[in-house]
Design a protein around this motif. Structure first.
Motif, PDB file in Angstrom:
ATOM      1  N   SER A   1       1.359 -10.264   6.846  1.00  0.00           N
ATOM      2  CA  SER A   1       2.632 -10.844   7.606  1.00  0.00           C
ATOM      3  C   SER A   1       4.031  -9.178   7.419  1.00  0.00           C
ATOM      4  CB  SER A   1       3.541 -11.291   6.793  1.00  0.00           C
ATOM      5  OG  SER A   1       3.523 -10.983   5.440  1.00  0.00           O
ATOM      6  N   ARG A   2       3.679  -8.012   6.459  1.00  0.00           N
ATOM      7  CA  ARG A   2       4.351  -6.746   6.689  1.00  0.00           C
ATOM      8  C   ARG A   2       4.548  -6.016   7.299  1.00  0.00           C
ATOM      9  NH1 ARG A   2       6.669  -6.222   1.447  1.00  0.00           N
ATOM     10  NH2 ARG A   2       7.052  -3.733   2.381  1.00  0.00           N
ATOM     11  N   PRO A   3       5.992  -5.917   8.204  1.00  0.00           N
ATOM     12  CA  PRO A   3       6.099  -5.395   9.073  1.00  0.00           C
ATOM     13  C   PRO A   3       4.495  -3.666   8.802  1.00  0.00           C
ATOM     14  CG  PRO A   3       7.719  -5.333   8.800  1.00  0.00           C
ATOM     15  CD  PRO A   3       6.756  -5.963   7.488  1.00  0.00           C
ATOM     16  N   PHE A   4       4.538  -3.484   7.814  1.00  0.00           N
ATOM     17  CA  PHE A   4       4.210  -1.793   6.836  1.00  0.00           C
ATOM     18  C   PHE A   4       3.698  -2.329   5.695  1.00  0.00           C
ATOM     19  CE2 PHE A   4       7.948  -0.634   9.720  1.00  0.00           C
ATOM     20  CZ  PHE A   4       7.009   0.286  10.598  1.00  0.00           C
ATOM     21  N   SER A   5       1.994  -1.776   5.455  1.00  0.00           N
ATOM     22  CA  SER A   5       1.441  -2.384   4.044  1.00  0.00           C
ATOM     23  C   SER A   5       2.106  -0.785   3.076  1.00  0.00           C
ATOM     24  CB  SER A   5       0.399  -2.323   4.653  1.00  0.00           C
ATOM     25  OG  SER A   5      -0.022  -3.290   5.263  1.00  0.00           O
ATOM     26  N   ALA A   6       2.300   0.192   3.999  1.00  0.00           N
ATOM     27  CA  ALA A   6       2.715   1.207   3.219  1.00  0.00           C
ATOM     28  C   ALA A   6       3.601   1.991   4.055  1.00  0.00           C
ATOM     29  CB  ALA A   6       1.666   1.801   2.485  1.00  0.00           C
ATOM     30  N   CYS A   7       4.519   2.893   3.588  1.00  0.00           N
ATOM     31  CA  CYS A   7       5.555   3.481   4.179  1.00  0.00           C
ATOM     32  C   CYS A   7       6.151   5.015   3.204  1.00  0.00           C
ATOM     33  CB  CYS A   7       6.899   2.461   4.321  1.00  0.00           C
ATOM     34  SG  CYS A   7       7.834   3.246   4.914  1.00  0.00           S
TER      35      CYS A   7
ATOM     36  N   MET B   1       3.991   2.022  -1.430  1.00  0.00           N
ATOM     37  CA  MET B   1       2.844   1.303  -2.067  1.00  0.00           C
ATOM     38  C   MET B   1       2.395   0.125  -2.183  1.00  0.00           C
ATOM     39  SD  MET B   1       0.475   3.703  -0.617  1.00  0.00           S
ATOM     40  CE  MET B   1      -1.050   3.801  -1.392  1.00  0.00           C
ATOM     41  N   PRO B   2       1.671  -1.391  -1.533  1.00  0.00           N
ATOM     42  CA  PRO B   2       1.337  -2.138  -2.346  1.00  0.00           C
ATOM     43  C   PRO B   2       0.596  -2.662  -3.686  1.00  0.00           C
ATOM     44  CG  PRO B   2      -0.368  -1.858  -0.948  1.00  0.00           C
ATOM     45  CD  PRO B   2       0.653  -0.571  -1.042  1.00  0.00           C
ATOM     46  N   GLN B   3       0.922  -3.052  -4.419  1.00  0.00           N
ATOM     47  CA  GLN B   3       0.672  -3.385  -5.875  1.00  0.00           C
ATOM     48  C   GLN B   3       0.448  -4.759  -5.513  1.00  0.00           C
ATOM     49  OE1 GLN B   3       2.507  -2.706  -9.783  1.00  0.00           O
ATOM     50  NE2 GLN B   3       1.278  -1.532 -10.365  1.00  0.00           N
ATOM     51  N   TRP B   4      -0.559  -4.995  -5.896  1.00  0.00           N
ATOM     52  CA  TRP B   4      -1.706  -6.880  -5.628  1.00  0.00           C
ATOM     53  C   TRP B   4      -2.058  -6.399  -7.314  1.00  0.00           C
ATOM     54  CZ3 TRP B   4      -6.808  -9.140  -4.759  1.00  0.00           C
ATOM     55  CH2 TRP B   4      -6.447 -10.832  -5.183  1.00  0.00           C
TER      56      TRP B   4
ATOM     57  N   PRO C   1       6.852  13.642  -2.737  1.00  0.00           N
ATOM     58  CA  PRO C   1       6.821  12.087  -3.052  1.00  0.00           C
ATOM     59  C   PRO C   1       6.523  11.856  -3.885  1.00  0.00           C
ATOM     60  CG  PRO C   1       5.444  13.322  -1.092  1.00  0.00           C
ATOM     61  CD  PRO C   1       5.335  14.013  -2.657  1.00  0.00           C
ATOM     62  N   LYS C   2       7.542  10.531  -4.435  1.00  0.00           N
ATOM     63  CA  LYS C   2       7.622   9.629  -5.356  1.00  0.00           C
ATOM     64  C   LYS C   2       7.277   8.354  -5.044  1.00  0.00           C
ATOM     65  CE  LYS C   2      10.924   6.926  -8.591  1.00  0.00           C
ATOM     66  NZ  LYS C   2      12.379   6.988  -8.753  1.00  0.00           N
ATOM     67  N   THR C   3       6.433   7.918  -5.717  1.00  0.00           N
ATOM     68  CA  THR C   3       5.488   6.309  -5.596  1.00  0.00           C
ATOM     69  C   THR C   3       5.982   5.572  -5.974  1.00  0.00           C
ATOM     70  OG1 THR C   3       2.875   7.694  -5.182  1.00  0.00           O
ATOM     71  CG2 THR C   3       3.280   5.473  -5.247  1.00  0.00           C
ATOM     72  N   VAL C   4       6.572   4.813  -4.840  1.00  0.00           N
ATOM     73  CA  VAL C   4       6.774   3.185  -5.927  1.00  0.00           C
ATOM     74  C   VAL C   4       6.236   1.694  -5.440  1.00  0.00           C
ATOM     75  CG1 VAL C   4       9.263   3.741  -5.680  1.00  0.00           C
ATOM     76  CG2 VAL C   4       8.974   3.013  -3.290  1.00  0.00           C
ATOM     77  N   ASN C   5       6.309   1.184  -5.437  1.00  0.00           N
ATOM     78  CA  ASN C   5       5.420   0.027  -5.375  1.00  0.00           C
ATOM     79  C   ASN C   5       6.096  -1.323  -4.861  1.00  0.00           C
ATOM     80  OD1 ASN C   5       2.632   0.882  -5.871  1.00  0.00           O
ATOM     81  ND2 ASN C   5       3.892   1.456  -7.902  1.00  0.00           N
ATOM     82  N   TYR C   6       5.895  -1.918  -4.320  1.00  0.00           N
ATOM     83  CA  TYR C   6       6.141  -3.130  -3.685  1.00  0.00           C
ATOM     84  C   TYR C   6       4.996  -4.540  -4.274  1.00  0.00           C
ATOM     85  CZ  TYR C   6       3.274  -3.334   0.167  1.00  0.00           C
ATOM     86  OH  TYR C   6       1.958  -3.522   1.243  1.00  0.00           O
ATOM     87  N   LYS C   7       5.006  -5.621  -4.912  1.00  0.00           N
ATOM     88  CA  LYS C   7       4.568  -6.680  -5.404  1.00  0.00           C
ATOM     89  C   LYS C   7       3.834  -7.031  -4.026  1.00  0.00           C
ATOM     90  CE  LYS C   7       3.827 -10.378  -8.403  1.00  0.00           C
ATOM     91  NZ  LYS C   7       4.262 -11.140  -9.477  1.00  0.00           N
TER      92      LYS C   7
ATOM     93  N   ALA D   1      -6.806   4.882   1.113  1.00  0.00           N
ATOM     94  CA  ALA D   1      -6.679   5.039   2.828  1.00  0.00           C
ATOM     95  C   ALA D   1      -5.185   4.969   2.931  1.00  0.00           C
ATOM     96  CB  ALA D   1      -7.517   3.859   3.825  1.00  0.00           C
ATOM     97  N   LEU D   2      -4.501   4.147   2.783  1.00  0.00           N
ATOM     98  CA  LEU D   2      -3.120   3.903   2.689  1.00  0.00           C
ATOM     99  C   LEU D   2      -2.622   5.527   2.171  1.00  0.00           C
ATOM    100  CD1 LEU D   2      -2.206   0.523   1.933  1.00  0.00           C
ATOM    101  CD2 LEU D   2      -2.251   1.867   4.224  1.00  0.00           C
ATOM    102  N   ALA D   3      -2.388   5.221   0.992  1.00  0.00           N
ATOM    103  CA  ALA D   3      -2.263   6.682  -0.275  1.00  0.00           C
ATOM    104  C   ALA D   3      -2.731   8.554   0.677  1.00  0.00           C
ATOM    105  CB  ALA D   3      -2.571   7.049  -1.220  1.00  0.00           C
ATOM    106  N   LYS D   4      -3.903   7.986   1.771  1.00  0.00           N
ATOM    107  CA  LYS D   4      -4.005   9.443   1.855  1.00  0.00           C
ATOM    108  C   LYS D   4      -3.293   9.531   3.296  1.00  0.00           C
ATOM    109  CE  LYS D   4      -7.758  11.273   4.163  1.00  0.00           C
ATOM    110  NZ  LYS D   4      -9.369  11.418   4.647  1.00  0.00           N
ATOM    111  N   HIS D   5      -3.358   8.214   4.439  1.00  0.00           N
ATOM    112  CA  HIS D   5      -2.047   7.957   5.952  1.00  0.00           C
ATOM    113  C   HIS D   5      -0.745   8.598   5.180  1.00  0.00           C
ATOM    114  CE1 HIS D   5      -1.063   6.315   9.787  1.00  0.00           C
ATOM    115  NE2 HIS D   5      -0.387   5.853   8.613  1.00  0.00           N
TER     116      HIS D   5
END
Length: 134
Positions: A53-59, A89-92, A32-38, A112-116
């Motif tokens: 508020s998002r449907p998924f925190s990570a995907c 993944m989220p990036q803040w 997998p390639k990791t991409v981030n959203y702000k 935990a998100l990355a592991k999941h």
């Protein structure tokens, strides 16, 4: 203190096919390639509310594609399954300024998100290998 949720994964892949005994199956599954959203928000609580508020925190998304080859009778005799998975993944930006418990909780949530999401990839790989054995 706001607790960050881990939500169900968004990328479930189910596939099936009727296979001939002599069908050749080729697997081309990338890592997998990791991409981030702000993540929006100036404070820890605002960032948490944004994620909630998002449907998924990570995907995890497998992004599979399939190619078939046919014999002279028109039957499928080879299938190639290619996947170029992504983990979003989220990036803040505010995470770098956190201290104490907030910093600890944010880091634990990201871990935990990355592991999941990585587990979803391992499940996808196992499913594709099982498909090949069927």
């Amino acid at each position: 203190m706001v607790v960050f949720p881990i939500r169900r994964n968004c990328g479930n892949i189910i596939f099936s096919a009727t296979m001939e005994d002599n069908m050749k199956i080729i697997l081309k599954i990338s890592q997998p390639k990791t991409v981030n959203y702000k993540v929006k928000g100036k404070t820890y609580t605002e960032a948490a509310n944004f994620l909630i508020s998002r449907p998924f925190s990570a995907c995890y998304e497998a992004n599979p594609s399939f190619k078939h080859k046919f014999d002279n009778a028109g039957n499928t005799n080879q299938i190639t399954i290619t996947a170029k998975p992504t983990i979003t993944m989220p990036q803040w930006p505010g995470a770098s300024k956190l201290k104490g418990d907030e910093k600890k909780h944010w880091a634990a949530m990201i871990k935990a998100l990355a592991k999941h999401e990585t587990k979803h990839h391992k499940n996808f790989e196992a499913d594709v290998k099982q498909f090949k054995k069927a």
